[in-house]
Design an enzyme around this catalytic site. Structure first.
Site, PDB file in Angstrom:
ATOM      1  N   ILE A  13      -6.651   0.999  -2.921  1.00 21.36           N
ATOM      2  CA  ILE A  13      -5.552   1.938  -2.682  1.00 21.36           C
ATOM      3  C   ILE A  13      -4.367   1.178  -2.082  1.00 21.36           C
ATOM      4  O   ILE A  13      -4.519   0.442  -1.105  1.00 21.36           O
ATOM      5  CB  ILE A  13      -5.989   3.085  -1.729  1.00 21.36           C
ATOM      6  CG1 ILE A  13      -7.224   3.803  -2.296  1.00 21.36           C
ATOM      7  CG2 ILE A  13      -4.839   4.054  -1.489  1.00 21.36           C
ATOM      8  CD1 ILE A  13      -7.052   4.431  -3.675  1.00 21.36           C
ATOM      9  N   LYS A  14      -3.211   1.390  -2.718  1.00 18.47           N
ATOM     10  CA  LYS A  14      -2.010   0.693  -2.251  1.00 18.47           C
ATOM     11  C   LYS A  14      -1.169   1.672  -1.429  1.00 18.47           C
ATOM     12  O   LYS A  14      -0.876   2.783  -1.898  1.00 18.47           O
ATOM     13  CB  LYS A  14      -1.235   0.230  -3.484  1.00 18.47           C
ATOM     14  CG  LYS A  14      -0.350  -0.963  -3.288  1.00 18.47           C
ATOM     15  CD  LYS A  14       0.114  -1.418  -4.663  1.00 18.47           C
ATOM     16  CE  LYS A  14       1.181  -2.450  -4.600  1.00 18.47           C
ATOM     17  NZ  LYS A  14       1.783  -2.653  -5.914  1.00 18.47           N
ATOM     18  N   VAL A  15      -0.834   1.259  -0.213  1.00 17.96           N
ATOM     19  CA  VAL A  15       0.000   2.108   0.657  1.00 17.96           C
ATOM     20  C   VAL A  15       1.198   1.286   1.137  1.00 17.96           C
ATOM     21  O   VAL A  15       1.114   0.057   1.243  1.00 17.96           O
ATOM     22  CB  VAL A  15      -0.794   2.619   1.899  1.00 17.96           C
ATOM     23  CG1 VAL A  15      -2.005   3.443   1.494  1.00 17.96           C
ATOM     24  CG2 VAL A  15      -1.211   1.465   2.813  1.00 17.96           C
TER      25      VAL A  15
ATOM     26  N   THR B 265      -0.462  -2.165  -9.660  1.00 15.39           N
ATOM     27  CA  THR B 265       0.491  -1.246 -10.283  1.00 15.39           C
ATOM     28  C   THR B 265       1.368  -0.694  -9.171  1.00 15.39           C
ATOM     29  O   THR B 265       1.061  -0.879  -7.988  1.00 15.39           O
ATOM     30  CB  THR B 265      -0.246  -0.067 -10.969  1.00 15.39           C
ATOM     31  OG1 THR B 265      -0.916   0.710  -9.979  1.00 15.39           O
ATOM     32  CG2 THR B 265      -1.264  -0.556 -11.995  1.00 15.39           C
TER      33      THR B 265
END
Ligand code: G3P
Length: 221
Positions: free
Chosen positions: A88-90, A27
């Site tokens: 976790i997307k960074v 997402t």
């Protein structure tokens, strides 16, 4: 060879999950905006969809949006506490990679997104990323060969025995993007649901099926 869906639409995810062909979800803030719902609730619901196969199965990328690594890490907590299948997307920035290093040191899976160069991929791998996301479509929009970028990343990772960072091809807009990403060595592609649906389709399959149906009816009449 894994397929993720690039969407925040829980109903669409449930529909395609039933095929058993979907290994994860990505997402981003734009997809969350389109869903128009509380992001933590959306991620929790997606996580439960995958819990059918065990909470540790699948990878659901939830993107943090903040100016500092400290804030990113704080935001990440509300996502990774949902379940083991949360990634976790960074962003691939100074602060994003600092957050990546801190989270991955704590054994939290991190997807470093918005990758457009080999050097960014090298830094992300060094920061302990579980996934790096080169943006194939947006590379093309900017006259960068996204498929060659994936090949180069694959080559450098192989030469340096990097086995803990997977290449997740993103910003996929066509069947050719999927095929060429896998041919170049992507471990995963993440697809808008519409492109995933196109993967099934071939005109000759439709023609052949119509003929078989016709002959079957003849046989049984
Ligand atoms: O996975 C990244 C994707 O959501 C961006 O796609 O088509 O907006 O470049 P696009």
């Amino acid at each position: 060879m894994q397929i993720f869906l690039d969407t925040s639409d829980v109903d669409i995810i449930k529909h395609h999950y039933q095929t058993g062909l979907i290994d994860g979800i990505t997402t981003n803030p734009t997809l969350m905006m389109q869903a128009g719902r509380n992001p933590v609730e959306v991620i929790s619901e997606i996580s439960s969809v995958f819990s059918g196969r065990g909470y540790h199965i699948g990878s659901i990328s939830a993107e943090v949006v903040a100016d500092s690594a400290e804030e990113m890490v704080l935001q990440a907590e509300q996502y990774y506490s949902i379940g083991d299948n949360i990634t976790i997307k960074v962003p691939c920035s100074y602060e994003g990679l600092k957050a990546c290093k801190e989270l991955s040191d704590r054994n939290i899976k991190v997807n470093v997104t918005l990758i457009f160069s080999l050097s960014q991929s090298i830094l992300a791998a060094k920061a302990g990323a579980t996934y790096i996301s080169p943006f194939v479509g947006r590379c093309e929009d900017n006259n960068i060969n996204g498929i060659e970028l994936i090949s180069s990343i694959k080559k450098v990772f192989k030469l340096n025995s990097i086995t803990t960072t997977s290449i997740l091809a993103a910003s996929i807009r066509s069947i050719d993007h999927i095929n060429n990403s896998f041919k170049a060595g992507a471990d995963i592609v993440t697809l808008p649901p519409k492109i995933f649906e196109e993967m099934y389709h071939h005109d000759l399959t439709d023609l052949g099926l119509a003929q078989f149906d016709k002959d079957w009816k003849k046989l049984n009449s």
